[in-house]
Motif scaffolding. Structure first.
Motif, mmCIF file in Angstrom:
data_model
loop_
_atom_site.group_PDB
_atom_site.id
_atom_site.type_symbol
_atom_site.label_atom_id
_atom_site.label_comp_id
_atom_site.label_asym_id
_atom_site.label_seq_id
_atom_site.Cartn_x
_atom_site.Cartn_y
_atom_site.Cartn_z
ATOM 1 N N HIS A 72 -44.433 37.869 -68.570
ATOM 2 C CA HIS A 72 -44.414 39.417 -68.407
ATOM 3 C C HIS A 72 -43.025 39.462 -68.033
ATOM 4 O O HIS A 72 -42.351 38.868 -66.904
ATOM 5 N N ALA A 73 -42.360 40.665 -68.447
ATOM 6 C CA ALA A 73 -41.242 41.381 -67.522
ATOM 7 C C ALA A 73 -41.557 41.422 -66.029
ATOM 8 O O ALA A 73 -42.727 41.785 -65.767
ATOM 9 N N PHE A 74 -40.615 40.892 -65.220
ATOM 10 C CA PHE A 74 -40.675 40.919 -63.846
ATOM 11 C C PHE A 74 -41.447 39.743 -63.162
ATOM 12 O O PHE A 74 -41.528 39.574 -62.133
ATOM 13 N N ALA A 75 -42.031 39.109 -63.902
ATOM 14 C CA ALA A 75 -42.789 37.705 -63.398
ATOM 15 C C ALA A 75 -41.736 36.780 -63.845
ATOM 16 O O ALA A 75 -40.926 36.782 -64.341
ATOM 17 N N GLY A 76 -42.369 35.429 -63.173
ATOM 18 C CA GLY A 76 -41.462 34.114 -63.589
ATOM 19 C C GLY A 76 -39.964 34.230 -62.838
ATOM 20 O O GLY A 76 -39.189 33.797 -63.459
ATOM 21 N N ASN A 77 -40.043 34.747 -61.744
ATOM 22 C CA ASN A 77 -38.807 34.655 -60.830
ATOM 23 C C ASN A 77 -38.202 33.646 -60.905
ATOM 24 O O ASN A 77 -39.075 32.428 -60.174
ATOM 25 N N PRO A 78 -37.153 32.763 -61.204
ATOM 26 C CA PRO A 78 -36.684 31.635 -61.157
ATOM 27 C C PRO A 78 -36.329 30.977 -59.750
ATOM 28 O O PRO A 78 -36.270 29.858 -59.418
ATOM 29 N N ILE A 79 -35.829 32.028 -58.684
ATOM 30 C CA ILE A 79 -35.497 31.630 -57.393
ATOM 31 C C ILE A 79 -36.677 31.423 -56.221
ATOM 32 O O ILE A 79 -36.422 31.632 -55.195
ATOM 33 N N ARG A 80 -37.826 32.096 -56.798
ATOM 34 C CA ARG A 80 -38.821 32.075 -55.734
ATOM 35 C C ARG A 80 -40.240 31.470 -55.838
ATOM 36 O O ARG A 80 -41.237 31.664 -55.507
ATOM 37 N N SER A 81 -40.141 30.554 -56.847
ATOM 38 C CA SER A 81 -41.442 29.536 -57.142
ATOM 39 C C SER A 81 -41.821 28.698 -56.096
ATOM 40 O O SER A 81 -43.010 28.874 -55.852
ATOM 41 N N LYS A 82 -40.890 28.334 -55.351
ATOM 42 C CA LYS A 82 -41.218 27.695 -54.050
ATOM 43 C C LYS A 82 -40.495 28.074 -52.759
ATOM 44 O O LYS A 82 -39.011 28.159 -52.995
ATOM 45 N N THR A 83 -41.250 28.484 -51.894
ATOM 46 C CA THR A 83 -40.307 28.827 -50.586
ATOM 47 C C THR A 83 -40.255 27.604 -49.787
ATOM 48 O O THR A 83 -40.994 26.615 -49.495
ATOM 49 N N PRO A 84 -38.811 27.113 -49.701
ATOM 50 C CA PRO A 84 -38.509 25.951 -48.987
ATOM 51 C C PRO A 84 -38.957 25.839 -47.500
ATOM 52 O O PRO A 84 -39.506 26.898 -46.779
ATOM 53 N N LYS A 85 -39.303 24.646 -47.257
ATOM 54 C CA LYS A 85 -39.835 24.504 -45.481
ATOM 55 C C LYS A 85 -38.819 24.871 -44.798
ATOM 56 O O LYS A 85 -37.689 24.785 -45.078
ATOM 57 N N PRO A 86 -39.383 25.272 -43.371
ATOM 58 C CA PRO A 86 -38.619 25.684 -42.327
ATOM 59 C C PRO A 86 -37.244 24.785 -41.972
ATOM 60 O O PRO A 86 -36.282 25.232 -41.733
ATOM 61 N N SER A 87 -37.584 23.604 -42.015
ATOM 62 C CA SER A 87 -36.568 22.664 -41.900
ATOM 63 C C SER A 87 -35.371 22.535 -43.015
ATOM 64 O O SER A 87 -34.387 21.849 -42.948
ATOM 65 N N ASP A 88 -35.827 23.066 -44.262
ATOM 66 C CA ASP A 88 -34.727 22.929 -45.311
ATOM 67 C C ASP A 88 -33.492 24.074 -45.103
ATOM 68 O O ASP A 88 -33.882 25.126 -44.640
ATOM 69 N N PRO A 89 -32.485 23.676 -45.269
ATOM 70 C CA PRO A 89 -31.234 24.375 -45.124
ATOM 71 C C PRO A 89 -31.380 25.739 -46.052
ATOM 72 O O PRO A 89 -30.441 26.866 -45.664
ATOM 73 N N PHE A 90 -32.094 25.754 -47.091
ATOM 74 C CA PHE A 90 -32.144 26.763 -47.888
ATOM 75 C C PHE A 90 -33.444 27.635 -47.354
ATOM 76 O O PHE A 90 -33.715 28.802 -48.229
ATOM 77 N N SER A 91 -34.152 27.546 -46.350
ATOM 78 C CA SER A 91 -35.156 28.191 -46.159
ATOM 79 C C SER A 91 -34.883 29.606 -45.586
ATOM 80 O O SER A 91 -33.670 29.583 -45.101
ATOM 81 N N PRO A 92 -35.715 30.491 -45.440
ATOM 82 C CA PRO A 92 -35.156 31.844 -45.010
ATOM 83 C C PRO A 92 -34.625 31.876 -43.594
ATOM 84 O O PRO A 92 -33.470 32.227 -43.455
#
Ligand SMILES: [Zn+2]
Length: 450
Positions: free
Chosen positions: A53-73
């Motif tokens: 659906h429109a607004f689903a399938g967000n390509p940049i948030r399918s997996k939240t990086p683990k805290p140790s990942d440099p790209f984690s929040p």
């Protein structure tokens, strides 16, 4: 309750003549039981297979990086704090891309790359340095807690953020020769080519960003003690600053049931028309879920309240995030069902609906086949291009959603950006696709009689 919903109040009017069949690929096992469709039915029908659906399938948030990942929040936030103190971009640091919003409108630009395919749009991502400069021109210092983490793309070493630029910021960033403008998310939604996966991904990112930013605006104070709240985890949640309270606050989602009520015996569906709709637009019934109520109960109650129809079996179809409602509801979640009627006499609640009627499968199919959804999409995309060129200054919802011209169809339905469209089209075409019977197998449906 329905009067609070803005979801279909301004769906586009559509001109008629070409034939499109818009199908949604099954998203889940649950939906596969009721939406088992593929490819075209006739030589004059164009099939458009949406991945989601429109607004689903967000390509940049399918997996939240683990805290140790440099790209984690949290890691990205620490890097962000360092970078904001720097005057130049660090070469080895993640590539930070920022999407500015003003009054719920994302920054966008027309996409020159797709000229051959017709007009299109893309989001106005800007670098951190450009973002600092842009806000400085508006007299605003960019601080780390005004940026909200949206997600990351490790292959591109990119981290994505959103920021609200204040209403006083009337400037629009000029990056090189490219022209940008702030565009209503609903306009982008209608303008999105649903066959273009990249554009659908951009729309999903913009929807997520708008929902988070609007929630930040409406959750500035603690509902428990009235203290101030501050962003935590790079804006993914908030917390009360009062040491005696410290209440955690999470982004708000407002669930809504949306149902296609089906008269199985007579092969008809119940569709409604609201006074706020453009003329001849019919859609599914919908309503908010009340506390202490199951989804199935909400389907039955709303249908009963609005039309006096009794619903028995309720079967899940699919769901759609809907971040284009009022700012007080930053993201509705539309949960779609087929609802099987036990009674047939309609008694319309005039406070909620202008009208509700049974429509035959033949009439529904005809309406789907003649609507020019693709033309409506391209008209909206051309409008975004004009806006970014500065030709078209004003934006109004009525103008966005009235692209009708030519012949008048007796009725039409919301476009393929709305779950209502897919509920209606899945039912309308479920009996004849590819010559096999794909009638829902309800007997084993887990939710049918809860
Ligand atoms: Zn508090």
């Amino acid at each position: 309750m329905l009067s609070q919903l803005l979801c279909f109040s301004a769906s586009p009017a559509l001109s008629v003549s070409k034939n499109y069949l818009l199908l949604l690929k099954p998203l889940s096992l649950a939906r596969a039981t009721v939406c088992h469709l593929s490819t075209t039915t006739t030589t004059t029908t164009m099939s458009v297979n949406l991945q989601s659906h429109a607004f689903a399938g967000n390509p940049i948030r399918s997996k939240t990086p683990k805290p140790s990942d440099p790209f984690s929040p949290n890691s990205a936030l620490e890097t962000l704090k360092t970078q904001l103190l720097e005057t130049t971009h660090q070469i080895n640091s993640p590539n930070f891309k920022v999407l500015p919003f003003r009054k719920g409108r994302p920054l966008a630009s027309n996409s020159s790359a797709s000229d051959a395919l017709g007009p299109n749009w893309r989001l106005g991502w800007i670098g951190l340095v450009d973002c600092k400069l842009f806000l400085a021109k508006c007299g605003i210092d960019l601080s780390y807690d005004s940026l909200v983490y949206l997600g990351s793309e490790s292959a591109a070493e990119a981290v994505y953020w959103a920021v609200n630029v204040a209403e006083e910021a009337n400037l629009v960033p000029e990056i090189g020769a490219e022209k940008f403008c702030f565009v209503e998310l609903r306009t982008l939604m209608v303008a999105t080519d649903w066959d273009d996966q990249h554009a659908m991904g951009e729309l999903a990112i913009a929807g997520h960003a708008r929902a988070l930013l609007e929630w930040h605006v409406t959750s500035r104070y603690c509902g428990n003690c009235g203290g101030k709240t501050v962003p935590m985890e790079a804006g993914r949640r908030k917390q009360c600053v009062n040491d005696l309270c410290k209440k955690r606050v999470y982004p708000r989602i407002d669930p809504v049931v949306i149902m296609l009520v089906i008269d199985k015996e007579n092969d008809r569906v119940l569709l409604s028309h609201q006074s706020r709709f453009v003329p001849r637009l019919w859609s599914c019934l919908a309503g908010f879920i009340e506390p202490g109520e199951s989804l199935e109960e909400a389907v039955r109650r709303e249908t009963w309240e609005e039309t006096s129809i009794e619903v028995g079996e309720v079967v899940y179809h699919s769901s759609q995030p809907w971040p284009v409602g009022p700012s007080s509801m930053p993201c509705q979640l539309m949960v779609g069902f087929f609802a099987y009627a036990k009674s047939l006499e309609i008694n319309v609640d005039k406070d909620e609906l202008e009208d509700a009627k049974w429509h035959s499968r033949e009439d529904v199919k005809k309406a789907l086949m003649v609507a020019e959804y693709k033309k409506a999409q391209q008209t909206a995309a051309a409008k975004v291009t004009q806006m970014c060129k500065g030709v078209e200054k004003g934006q109004s919802l009525s103008a966005d959603f009235n692209v009708e011209s030519g012949e008048l169809a007796p009725m039409f339905f919301p476009g393929p950006f709305a779950i209502a469209h897919h509920l209606i089209s899945s039912w309308a075409f479920q009996d004849s696709v590819n010559g096999f019977q794909s009638q829902p197998k309800h007997a084993g449906a887990s939710m049918s009689n809860l």
